[in-house]
Design a protein around this motif. Sequence first.
Motif, short mmCIF file in Angstrom:
data_model
loop_
_atom_site.label_atom_id
_atom_site.label_comp_id
_atom_site.label_asym_id
_atom_site.label_seq_id
_atom_site.Cartn_x
_atom_site.Cartn_y
_atom_site.Cartn_z
N THR A 1 7.59 3.80 -6.91
CA THR A 1 6.32 3.10 -6.74
C THR A 1 6.05 2.18 -7.94
O THR A 1 6.34 2.55 -9.08
CB THR A 1 5.15 4.12 -6.63
N GLU B 1 0.81 -1.23 0.00
CA GLU B 1 0.00 0.00 0.00
C GLU B 1 0.84 1.27 0.00
O GLU B 1 0.32 2.37 0.18
CB GLU B 1 -0.98 0.03 1.21
N ARG B 2 2.15 1.14 -0.20
CA ARG B 2 3.01 2.33 -0.22
C ARG B 2 3.96 2.31 -1.41
O ARG B 2 3.97 3.21 -2.22
CB ARG B 2 3.81 2.43 1.09
N THR B 3 4.73 1.21 -1.50
CA THR B 3 5.67 1.06 -2.60
C THR B 3 5.07 0.24 -3.73
O THR B 3 5.23 0.58 -4.91
CB THR B 3 6.96 0.36 -2.11
N ASN C 1 -4.19 7.11 -1.97
CA ASN C 1 -3.66 7.12 -0.60
C ASN C 1 -2.15 7.28 -0.56
O ASN C 1 -1.53 7.12 0.50
CB ASN C 1 -4.05 5.81 0.12
N LEU C 2 -1.51 7.61 -1.68
CA LEU C 2 -0.07 7.82 -1.70
C LEU C 2 0.30 9.00 -0.80
O LEU C 2 -0.42 10.00 -0.73
CB LEU C 2 0.41 8.10 -3.13
N GLU C 3 1.45 8.88 -0.13
CA GLU C 3 1.88 9.94 0.78
C GLU C 3 2.50 11.12 0.03
O GLU C 3 2.46 12.25 0.49
CB GLU C 3 2.89 9.37 1.78
#
Length: 467
Positions: free
Chosen positions: A262, A158-160, A169-171
């Motif tokens: 990503t 859920e991030r990379t 939802n990417l930071e």
Amino acid sequence: MHDFDVLVVGSGPGGQKAAIAAAKLGRRAAVIERQHMVGGVCINTGTVPSKTLREAVLYLTGLSQREVYGQSYRLKDDITVADLTARTQHVIGREVDVVRSQLARNRVRLLTGTARFHDPNTLTVTDPAGRESKVTAENIIIAAGTRPARPASVDFDERTIIDSDGIINLEKVPNSMVVVGAGVIGIEYASMFAALGTKVTVVERRDRMLEFCDLEIVEALKYHLRDLAVTFRFSEAVAAVERHTRGAIAVLESGKRIAADTVMYSAGRHGMATELELENAGLAADDRGRIKVDPQFRTTVPHIYAVGDVIGFPALASTSMEQGRLAAHHACGEPVRAMPELQPIGIYTIPEISFIGRTEDELTRDKVPFEVGISRYRELARGQISGDSYGMLKLLVAPDTGRLLGVHIFGTGATELVHIGQAVMGCLGTVDYLVDAVFNYPTLAEAYKVAALDAMNKMRHIARLRD
């Protein structure tokens, strides 16, 4: 006596329209939907947020104005995820309110929870607190939608390593991204992030992207994306993704290694039907979680219908809405016309693609004669005013009858413009109508007249040579 005449599972475009249509026909209708998912995937994680994100990208990057103000023009230099999601969350909130209001106004009960079949006429609803209740209905319409398909060999974090649901939802905006899959969703997001300045690499197992689209239109999009520094790796597949502290490495089957902040998988979507315990209703889903239906959207159990993405192609919000309405009318025994075969397709890349009817490749394969009429936005006053020098509209015309066989558009407003061609084709109009019609000036719609004149002149030239 059942609790409801029509019970709908899912409040996305198909479910929402089915429930409201049943209510307007005087039936007792209800919708079952998970908490925080009113409006379905369409409003919460799919169509609406992605298209809102696209508008935010176009506005903040100033991309569509660079033809006028220069290639260095940007509205905001350092675009953050917060800049992009602020409008997205606002639009999602407003759309959810609209859906709730429409259901309430039509006296459609909204049951919050997850659903599964107990028997062919009964569903068990588990509310957010874990409490179970049973609800019965004379007719049931499944509009459960889909979720992104996730290969079992990939370790999503859920991030990379993310899927299309994780995009919003990417930071932070990644400096580099690998998009696995050049389908509609993959290419839409690839174009958005390329516009933001992300170095995007698209990996696709097939030898081209969007193979159902007109080849000339796809080549125009590909050229435009390459201009935004997108790299394409066709006839390649990702064998593995290595996750590291500062990013990931996509390892291709050919041995190539691509480093990126990503990796986004866009490997199609999987129907949610498998979570409904269909076997208790005498139904089954295929290996992609989809349900087979007849032309009236009935399953093999006559009083259970299915609509929307959960029945597969074309899996569009627009077609799902109409499927829901038609299924509800059929379930209520009300006469209704069948869905037309001609349906527009809209792809919200940057720039947009939209078409209706047949492509050149299809017509050539089937040995159907056609003439081509083309209009380019750069030749239209409105194109110059809007700063769109790359857009084009193509008409495919039957030489013997003048009927429109296909309309293909690339550029600003394509998804809006296509409906003019849809109306002409739906009314069995000919290219003569577009030649004779007066369009507002300056508009992009004027492209229809220019393309129609182009096709007409080519057909006239052939006719003169024959005389």
